[in-house]
Design a protein around this motif. Structure first.
Motif, PDB file in Angstrom:
ATOM      1  N   ILE A  89       0.828  -1.212   0.000  1.00 42.41           N
ATOM      2  CA  ILE A  89       0.000   0.000   0.000  1.00 42.41           C
ATOM      3  C   ILE A  89       0.857   1.254   0.000  1.00 42.41           C
ATOM      4  O   ILE A  89       0.467   2.290  -0.536  1.00 42.41           O
ATOM      5  N   GLU A 109       3.675   1.744  -1.657  1.00 41.21           N
ATOM      6  CA  GLU A 109       4.015   2.050  -3.044  1.00 41.21           C
ATOM      7  C   GLU A 109       2.833   2.692  -3.767  1.00 41.21           C
ATOM      8  O   GLU A 109       3.013   3.608  -4.577  1.00 41.21           O
ATOM      9  N   ARG A 110       1.641   2.221  -3.464  1.00 42.90           N
ATOM     10  CA  ARG A 110       0.456   2.804  -4.086  1.00 42.90           C
ATOM     11  C   ARG A 110       0.267   4.262  -3.654  1.00 42.90           C
ATOM     12  O   ARG A 110      -0.044   5.123  -4.466  1.00 42.90           O
ATOM     13  N   SER A 119       2.744   6.558  -5.333  1.00 43.64           N
ATOM     14  CA  SER A 119       2.482   6.814  -6.751  1.00 43.64           C
ATOM     15  C   SER A 119       1.445   7.913  -6.945  1.00 43.64           C
ATOM     16  O   SER A 119       1.210   8.363  -8.069  1.00 43.64           O
TER      17      SER A 119
END
Length: 254
Positions: free
Chosen positions: A89, A91-92, A95
């Motif tokens: 999560i 990394e999400r 982004s």
């Protein structure tokens, strides 16, 4: 990122973390159960044999129990952070156009909220067990401030553990020494009753000054120098832990 952006992102992510808490109320109950069990054990089983210098042992004991509850509660912060890392999560989130520090601050604020609820539950149980205080509003606010600062400091320690751990057990396990510290302090008995080396350690570790300060505030007595020692410990731990946590976080996301 602007301050407004940071605050907005932190509020949104804190709401997400709090929803996880409300969906698993058993976490807060579990965190409260062990300290309450200890309080029941020491008051009703050991209380008559312990020389605390007070007629109402629960009055003497409650501050230390609150610190044990906080030390237990922050373990869940480390676990939640570790779980988020493992699930991808982070990394999400990264982004997206969000403030990166807000990801950590959301976990920190959630820790403050959940530990606050746990402390409230324990105080209510303490009142049912006979806890009484002559503290006024100012003293209660001072107690709340010290407990909040203590929670904030230990939560940033938990952040380091959550970011660095290799397993869930490792993320939670760091809290065990912190939970044990109140047992070698003035939380259960006055330090004067301890033997030499143990007494020296008890009188020179952070929990004793914090416990002494809260005990004096609840009793309506002057707090003396203990409050400054307690604040120095809390602020010192907070600053050091925050710096190391942010460095660890930057390494993780780089």
């Amino acid at each position: 990122m602007t301050t407004t952006h940071f605050l907005s992102d932190t509020a949104d992510l804190t709401g997400r973390s709090m929803r996880h808490i409300t969906r698993s109320v058993d976490t807060i109950i579990t965190t409260a159960v062990t300290p309450i069990a200890l309080m029941l054990l020491f008051v009703y089983v050991f209380g008559g044999a312990i020389r605390s210098g007070t007629d109402n042992y629960v009055n003497y004991l409650l501050p230390g129990i609150l610190l044990i509850a906080i030390a237990s509660g922050i373990a869940y912060t480390a676990v939640r952070l570790f779980t988020d890392l493992q699930s991808g999560i982070f990394e999400r989130f990264h982004s997206m156009p969000i403030s990166r520090p807000s990801v950590l601050w959301a976990h920190v604020l959630t820790s403050l909220a959940s530990n606050g609820i746990t402390i409230a539950i324990i105080v209510v149980v303490g009142l049912l067990m006979g806890f009484r205080t002559s503290a006024g509003i100012g003293a209660w606010l001072a107690v709340a401030g010290i407990l909040t600062l203590f929670t904030l400091a230990l939560t940033w320690v938990a952040v380091i553990a959550g970011l660095s751990a290799k397993s869930v057990d490792g993320a939670a396990g760091f809290s065990y020494p912190l939970i044990f510290l109140p047992f070698i302090s003035s939380a259960f008995v006055p330090t004067e009753t301890m033997s030499g080396p143990v007494r020296w350690f008890a009188e020179n570790q952070p929990v004793t000054s914090i416990v002494n300060t809260i005990q004096d505030l609840f009793a309506g007595q002057p707090v003396g120098s203990d409050i400054w020692v307690a604040l120095a410990w809390c602020v010192g731990i907070l600053v050091v832990a925050y710096v190391f946590a942010m460095r660890t976080y930057r390494r993780k996301i780089s």
